[in-house]
Write a protein that holds these residues in place. Structure first.
Motif, short mmCIF file in Angstrom:
data_model
loop_
_atom_site.label_atom_id
_atom_site.label_comp_id
_atom_site.label_asym_id
_atom_site.label_seq_id
_atom_site.Cartn_x
_atom_site.Cartn_y
_atom_site.Cartn_z
N PRO A 149 69.08 150.35 105.28
CA PRO A 149 67.81 149.62 105.13
C PRO A 149 67.93 148.12 105.35
O PRO A 149 67.02 147.49 105.87
CB PRO A 149 67.38 149.92 103.69
CG PRO A 149 68.08 151.19 103.36
CD PRO A 149 69.36 151.19 104.13
N GLU A 150 69.06 147.52 104.99
CA GLU A 150 69.20 146.07 105.16
C GLU A 150 69.32 145.67 106.63
O GLU A 150 69.18 144.51 106.98
CB GLU A 150 70.39 145.52 104.35
CG GLU A 150 71.73 146.07 104.77
CD GLU A 150 72.13 147.36 104.05
OE1 GLU A 150 73.26 147.79 104.26
OE2 GLU A 150 71.32 147.95 103.32
N LYS A 151 69.56 146.63 107.51
CA LYS A 151 69.66 146.35 108.95
C LYS A 151 68.33 146.55 109.67
O LYS A 151 68.23 146.32 110.85
CB LYS A 151 70.72 147.24 109.59
CG LYS A 151 72.12 147.03 109.09
CD LYS A 151 72.67 145.73 109.61
CE LYS A 151 74.13 145.59 109.21
NZ LYS A 151 74.72 144.40 109.69
N ILE A 152 67.31 147.02 108.97
CA ILE A 152 66.00 147.27 109.57
C ILE A 152 65.11 146.07 109.32
O ILE A 152 65.04 145.57 108.21
CB ILE A 152 65.36 148.54 108.99
CG1 ILE A 152 66.24 149.75 109.28
CG2 ILE A 152 63.95 148.74 109.56
CD1 ILE A 152 65.77 151.02 108.62
N GLY A 153 64.44 145.60 110.34
CA GLY A 153 63.52 144.47 110.18
C GLY A 153 63.68 143.49 111.32
O GLY A 153 64.36 143.75 112.30
N PRO A 154 63.06 142.33 111.18
CA PRO A 154 63.12 141.34 112.25
C PRO A 154 64.54 140.81 112.44
O PRO A 154 65.32 140.73 111.49
CB PRO A 154 62.17 140.24 111.79
CG PRO A 154 61.98 140.46 110.34
CD PRO A 154 62.27 141.89 110.05
N GLY A 155 64.86 140.46 113.64
CA GLY A 155 66.18 139.93 113.96
C GLY A 155 66.32 138.47 113.59
O GLY A 155 65.40 137.83 113.07
N PRO A 156 67.49 137.91 113.87
CA PRO A 156 67.76 136.53 113.48
C PRO A 156 66.86 135.51 114.18
O PRO A 156 66.68 134.41 113.67
CB PRO A 156 69.22 136.33 113.86
CG PRO A 156 69.55 137.42 114.81
CD PRO A 156 68.62 138.54 114.53
N GLY A 157 66.27 135.85 115.30
CA GLY A 157 65.41 134.90 116.01
C GLY A 157 63.96 134.96 115.59
O GLY A 157 63.12 134.25 116.15
N ALA A 158 63.63 135.79 114.60
CA ALA A 158 62.24 135.94 114.18
C ALA A 158 61.77 134.71 113.40
O ALA A 158 62.56 134.06 112.74
CB ALA A 158 62.10 137.19 113.30
N PRO A 159 60.47 134.42 113.47
CA PRO A 159 59.95 133.27 112.71
C PRO A 159 60.04 133.57 111.22
O PRO A 159 60.10 134.72 110.81
CB PRO A 159 58.51 133.16 113.17
CG PRO A 159 58.17 134.50 113.72
CD PRO A 159 59.44 135.09 114.24
N PRO A 160 60.00 132.53 110.38
CA PRO A 160 60.06 132.74 108.94
C PRO A 160 58.83 133.50 108.45
O PRO A 160 57.76 133.42 109.06
CB PRO A 160 60.11 131.33 108.35
CG PRO A 160 59.57 130.45 109.41
CD PRO A 160 59.88 131.11 110.72
N GLU A 161 58.98 134.23 107.34
CA GLU A 161 57.83 134.98 106.84
C GLU A 161 56.79 134.05 106.24
O GLU A 161 57.09 132.90 105.88
CB GLU A 161 58.27 136.03 105.81
CG GLU A 161 58.76 135.48 104.50
CD GLU A 161 59.17 136.59 103.55
OE1 GLU A 161 58.39 136.90 102.64
OE2 GLU A 161 60.26 137.16 103.77
N ASP A 162 55.57 134.53 106.18
CA ASP A 162 54.45 133.72 105.68
C ASP A 162 54.64 133.41 104.20
O ASP A 162 55.13 134.23 103.43
CB ASP A 162 53.14 134.46 105.85
CG ASP A 162 52.78 134.65 107.31
OD1 ASP A 162 53.28 133.89 108.15
OD2 ASP A 162 52.00 135.58 107.62
N ASP A 163 54.23 132.20 103.82
CA ASP A 163 54.27 131.80 102.41
C ASP A 163 52.98 132.27 101.76
O ASP A 163 51.89 131.78 102.05
CB ASP A 163 54.40 130.27 102.30
CG ASP A 163 54.50 129.80 100.87
OD1 ASP A 163 54.73 130.64 99.97
OD2 ASP A 163 54.35 128.58 100.65
N THR A 164 53.09 133.25 100.84
CA THR A 164 51.91 133.81 100.20
C THR A 164 51.81 133.39 98.73
O THR A 164 51.08 133.98 97.95
CB THR A 164 51.94 135.34 100.28
OG1 THR A 164 53.15 135.81 99.66
CG2 THR A 164 51.88 135.81 101.72
N THR A 165 52.53 132.32 98.34
CA THR A 165 52.52 131.90 96.94
C THR A 165 51.38 130.93 96.62
O THR A 165 51.27 130.48 95.49
CB THR A 165 53.86 131.22 96.58
OG1 THR A 165 54.06 130.11 97.43
CG2 THR A 165 54.99 132.21 96.71
N ASN A 166 50.55 130.58 97.59
CA ASN A 166 49.46 129.63 97.34
C ASN A 166 48.34 130.24 96.58
O ASN A 166 47.75 131.12 96.64
CB ASN A 166 48.93 129.04 98.65
CG ASN A 166 49.98 128.18 99.32
OD1 ASN A 166 50.96 127.79 98.68
ND2 ASN A 166 49.76 127.92 100.58
#
Length: 88
Positions: free
Chosen positions: A71-88
């Motif tokens: 599971p830790e290998k599944i997802g966006p690669g190293p060149g992906a943009p940072p995830e959205d900040d949803t703490t606002n």
């Protein structure tokens, strides 16, 4: 793979294709065309089993990481943009 169009379609190069015309497309484009109902299929057959594929390999196309991927290998690669900040 070769598919026959059932409607007008503008290919990625900007060329307008006519219904009945046979075009060579990749699997992703084929899926989009089928989703939009723009591909002719003989009765009871899908575009992938019509015998018109130009692929020379007998291996099926694989999409995704596969069942043995941790599971830790599944997802966006190293060149992906940072995830959205949803703490606002």
């Amino acid at each position: 793979m070769q598919v026959r169009l059932s409607a007008y379609w503008t290919d990625p190069g900007g060329t307008v294709r006519s219904p009945g015309e046979t075009v060579d497309v990749d699997a992703v484009t084929l899926a989009r065309l089928e989703e939009q109902g723009m591909v002719e299929n003989p009765d009871g057959q899908t575009a992938t089993d019509t015998g018109t594929s130009t692929s020379t390999t007998t291996d099926p196309q694989k999409i995704g990481p596969g069942p043995g991927t941790p599971p830790e290998k599944i997802g966006p690669g190293p060149g992906a943009p940072p995830e959205d900040d949803t703490t606002n």
